[in-house]
Design a protein around this motif. Sequence first.
Motif, PDB file in Angstrom:
ATOM      1  N   GLU A 207       1.293   4.187  -2.827  1.00  0.00           N
ATOM      2  CA  GLU A 207       1.176   5.664  -2.466  1.00  0.00           C
ATOM      3  C   GLU A 207       1.855   6.563  -3.157  1.00  0.00           C
ATOM      4  O   GLU A 207       2.745   7.376  -3.748  1.00  0.00           O
ATOM      5  CB  GLU A 207       0.738   5.932  -0.881  1.00  0.00           C
ATOM      6  CG  GLU A 207       0.358   7.015  -0.391  1.00  0.00           C
ATOM      7  CD  GLU A 207       0.619   7.062   0.766  1.00  0.00           C
ATOM      8  OE1 GLU A 207       1.077   8.198   1.781  1.00  0.00           O
ATOM      9  OE2 GLU A 207       0.013   5.988   1.325  1.00  0.00           O
TER      10      GLU A 207
ATOM     11  N   GLY B  80      -7.110   1.508  -9.771  1.00  0.00           N
ATOM     12  CA  GLY B  80      -7.910   2.164  -8.796  1.00  0.00           C
ATOM     13  C   GLY B  80      -8.038   1.669  -7.641  1.00  0.00           C
ATOM     14  O   GLY B  80      -7.063   0.575  -7.069  1.00  0.00           O
ATOM     15  N   ALA B  81      -8.810   0.733  -8.039  1.00  0.00           N
ATOM     16  CA  ALA B  81      -9.226  -0.296  -6.208  1.00  0.00           C
ATOM     17  C   ALA B  81      -8.614  -1.598  -5.973  1.00  0.00           C
ATOM     18  O   ALA B  81      -8.588  -2.207  -7.881  1.00  0.00           O
ATOM     19  CB  ALA B  81     -10.335  -0.436  -5.770  1.00  0.00           C
ATOM     20  N   ASN B  82      -8.232  -2.042  -5.245  1.00  0.00           N
ATOM     21  CA  ASN B  82      -7.878  -3.472  -5.582  1.00  0.00           C
ATOM     22  C   ASN B  82      -6.326  -3.658  -5.725  1.00  0.00           C
ATOM     23  O   ASN B  82      -5.813  -5.382  -6.104  1.00  0.00           O
ATOM     24  CB  ASN B  82      -9.068  -4.622  -6.218  1.00  0.00           C
ATOM     25  CG  ASN B  82     -10.062  -4.728  -5.439  1.00  0.00           C
ATOM     26  OD1 ASN B  82     -10.674  -4.469  -4.367  1.00  0.00           O
ATOM     27  ND2 ASN B  82     -11.277  -4.349  -6.712  1.00  0.00           N
ATOM     28  N   ARG B  83      -5.711  -3.119  -6.309  1.00  0.00           N
ATOM     29  CA  ARG B  83      -4.346  -3.259  -6.703  1.00  0.00           C
ATOM     30  C   ARG B  83      -3.699  -3.990  -5.651  1.00  0.00           C
ATOM     31  O   ARG B  83      -2.751  -4.500  -5.846  1.00  0.00           O
ATOM     32  CB  ARG B  83      -4.022  -1.724  -6.798  1.00  0.00           C
ATOM     33  CG  ARG B  83      -4.489  -0.960  -7.937  1.00  0.00           C
ATOM     34  CD  ARG B  83      -4.314   0.751  -8.354  1.00  0.00           C
ATOM     35  NE  ARG B  83      -3.396   1.183  -6.851  1.00  0.00           N
ATOM     36  CZ  ARG B  83      -2.719   2.238  -7.031  1.00  0.00           C
ATOM     37  NH1 ARG B  83      -2.236   2.722  -8.784  1.00  0.00           N
ATOM     38  NH2 ARG B  83      -2.582   2.914  -6.656  1.00  0.00           N
TER      39      ARG B  83
ATOM     40  N   ALA C 209       0.955  -1.251   0.302  1.00  0.00           N
ATOM     41  CA  ALA C 209       0.158  -0.229   0.048  1.00  0.00           C
ATOM     42  C   ALA C 209       0.979   1.043   0.513  1.00  0.00           C
ATOM     43  O   ALA C 209       0.910   2.318  -1.334  1.00  0.00           O
ATOM     44  CB  ALA C 209      -1.169   0.024   1.218  1.00  0.00           C
TER      45      ALA C 209
ATOM     46  N   SER D 230      -4.372  -5.710  -3.858  1.00  0.00           N
ATOM     47  CA  SER D 230      -5.123  -7.967  -3.581  1.00  0.00           C
ATOM     48  C   SER D 230      -4.821  -8.059  -5.298  1.00  0.00           C
ATOM     49  O   SER D 230      -3.913  -9.219  -4.855  1.00  0.00           O
ATOM     50  CB  SER D 230      -6.985  -7.338  -3.279  1.00  0.00           C
ATOM     51  OG  SER D 230      -7.008  -7.359  -2.375  1.00  0.00           O
TER      52      SER D 230
ATOM     53  N   ASP E 101       0.816   2.609 -12.650  1.00  0.00           N
ATOM     54  CA  ASP E 101      -0.410   2.903 -13.609  1.00  0.00           C
ATOM     55  C   ASP E 101       0.513   2.894 -14.578  1.00  0.00           C
ATOM     56  O   ASP E 101       0.190   1.281 -15.943  1.00  0.00           O
ATOM     57  CB  ASP E 101      -1.509   3.613 -13.569  1.00  0.00           C
ATOM     58  CG  ASP E 101      -2.348   2.957 -12.707  1.00  0.00           C
ATOM     59  OD1 ASP E 101      -2.719   2.468 -12.337  1.00  0.00           O
ATOM     60  OD2 ASP E 101      -3.299   4.044 -12.605  1.00  0.00           O
TER      61      ASP E 101
END
Length: 170
Positions: A88, A107-110, A84, A112, A95
């Motif tokens: 950041e 976006g989300a779930n990266r 995480a 995971s 990306d």
Amino acid sequence: MNCIQLSILTAVLDGHRDALRTVLAGLPTEHASPFARVAGTHNGRWVVLDTAASPDAPRRVGGVPRPMLMCSAVIDRSADDWLANLLEELGGDADRIWGHCVGWPVGANRVSFLLEHRVQPSLAFATWNAPVDEVREALALHARMSALAVRSRAMTAAQLHAALDKALAP
């Protein structure tokens, strides 16, 4: 304190190998590296692997080997927290890197996604079993003491004592 050897292996999209290598080559290195900016990182690297020689390599439809992106690091934190923080620190570069890989979720779930692509490392790299800040402090002290040893031949006892006090100060 236990160090974790984190290895993540993701398949590179068809035709993206060279562009991915260009992105990685353009990232800052050493103290400005994204890895250096993430707390708990002992070392880290990205490598684009050509898998043609590996019989176990992921294959495209038709049996042609697929290049892979390996992200590996030795860390002294949990993998999910560290990832995480890495994402950041990378910001849009995340990306630009993993966007060249199959299935990268923008976006989300990266975190995971990356954890789902975690593999067991087959070769452990030596590192200190201490927090990164402690290792850096020890290396800085070593550098100060080495410099003092070189200068000490020309010092009187009083000068050496004063220089030693200064070298031992944080």
